[in-house]
Design an enzyme around this catalytic site. Sequence first.
Site, short mmCIF file in Angstrom:
data_model
loop_
_atom_site.label_atom_id
_atom_site.label_comp_id
_atom_site.label_asym_id
_atom_site.label_seq_id
_atom_site.Cartn_x
_atom_site.Cartn_y
_atom_site.Cartn_z
N LEU A 207 0.83 -1.21 0.00
CA LEU A 207 0.00 0.00 0.00
C LEU A 207 0.87 1.26 0.00
CD1 LEU A 207 -2.82 1.37 0.27
CD2 LEU A 207 -2.52 1.18 2.77
N THR A 208 1.85 1.32 0.90
CA THR A 208 2.67 2.52 1.09
C THR A 208 3.52 2.83 -0.14
OG1 THR A 208 2.78 2.08 3.45
CG2 THR A 208 4.46 3.53 2.54
N ARG B 281 -3.31 -3.18 13.16
CA ARG B 281 -3.08 -2.29 14.30
C ARG B 281 -3.54 -2.92 15.60
NH1 ARG B 281 -5.56 2.80 10.87
NH2 ARG B 281 -3.63 3.38 9.80
N ARG C 217 22.50 -7.03 40.15
CA ARG C 217 23.69 -6.19 40.04
C ARG C 217 23.87 -5.37 41.31
NH1 ARG C 217 24.88 -0.79 36.48
NH2 ARG C 217 27.15 -0.78 36.75
N GLN D 177 15.72 3.77 45.95
CA GLN D 177 14.35 4.22 45.70
C GLN D 177 14.15 4.65 44.25
OE1 GLN D 177 13.31 7.20 48.58
NE2 GLN D 177 13.37 5.77 50.31
N LEU E 263 19.88 -0.75 33.12
CA LEU E 263 20.99 -1.64 32.76
C LEU E 263 22.31 -0.90 32.61
CD1 LEU E 263 18.64 -3.62 32.30
CD2 LEU E 263 19.78 -4.37 30.22
N GLU F 277 1.80 1.31 10.05
CA GLU F 277 0.37 1.16 10.37
C GLU F 277 -0.19 2.42 11.04
OE1 GLU F 277 -0.30 -1.30 8.87
OE2 GLU F 277 0.99 -3.00 9.29
#
Length: 389
Positions: free
Chosen positions: A137-138, A249, A274, A285, A344, A369
């Site tokens: 389509l695109t 979608r 860790r 916290q 991380l 989409e």
Amino acid sequence: MTLNSSSVDRIFDVSALVSAEDWAWHQRALDFGHHHLHPHIDNDFDAKHFRHEIVSQLGKSGFLGMHIAGYGCAGASATAYGLVCHALEQVDSGWRTLVSVQGSLAMGAIAHWGSEAQKEEWLPRMARGEVLGCFALTEPEGGSDPAAMTTFARRDGSDWVLNGTKRWIGLATLADVAILWAQTDDGVRGFIIPTDTPGFHAAEITNKLSMRASVQCEITLTDLRLPDSARLENALGLRGPFTCLTEARYGIAWGVMGAAKSCLDVAVERATSREVFGRPIGANQLIQAKLANMLVEYQKGMLLALHLGTLHDVNELTPAQVSIGKLNNVREAISIASQARSILGGDGITSDFPVMRHMANLESVRTYEGTDEIHTLILGRELTGIPAF
């Protein structure tokens, strides 16, 4: 505990909110991803390698076109389909995308708009993974305005002759058949094009930094000739492709929460294993606040996906509701991945963890989409009655 369970599952037990049959589909997809996809995905992403042989295995598992009834398809519920998308995208967005392109877009177009003969010819083989499809389509000048497409199909006697270009078409170099949309003198029509038809040329886009374990392409049509029997018999106007996009979608709203869960699980594990300053970083916290916020947004996204699935299963789901799911869940999945990367630290940008790969892939999912901007304007139109496109 079920396959791939985690502290997230203990806090938010999705299985309690769906039927046993739907949950069995989810577990089957998790098992498939664990055995067939996960062992290779990091190397495949690095090498830009797509495992074509997996397609037939997806078919044998019943995942291709699984929400379509009849024609060799499983006829599963919309919620089951969403749960499969969630499970596959926990591994990589590219594999959920394949199931979406094959099932929601290519097979969905034939199931919704094809003749009985077209359904009988194509759907059983596509459900088995013997025939791979793409959905074109695109176009290069912009995917957000399909009404302005320049690809044109003109009548020549009893045939059609097509010329034009499509871009960012998943799987096109590997596909056996393309569902392609073109302008005609009567409006937009869809065509079923075997990719070995003279005048059809697909070239892979190779310089991607996202979706590297998948395949996206540009298609060029040069005086491609088709018989009228290749036309999707019941499709006229943009309602045809838009119906398929709504289905895709819907799957995205579920799938991206799978990528988010993968990132959240990794962040929780890292926060508890860790140690910095003599204690786990999860004892701080600020880290716990990040994890809690990620969990809240994940749970909200899953509840939204479940609600959309419930509506879909009783045929009450609207395109605007799907826009809410796509807009919110992709946006929050990207945020969750970003926060996971920060937890991380420097290791988060390496292939030792899936987070950076998910982040890169989700940027593509955010665009295809319907971009954030397009879905925002869809919802604005729903609220005001005024189109601002």
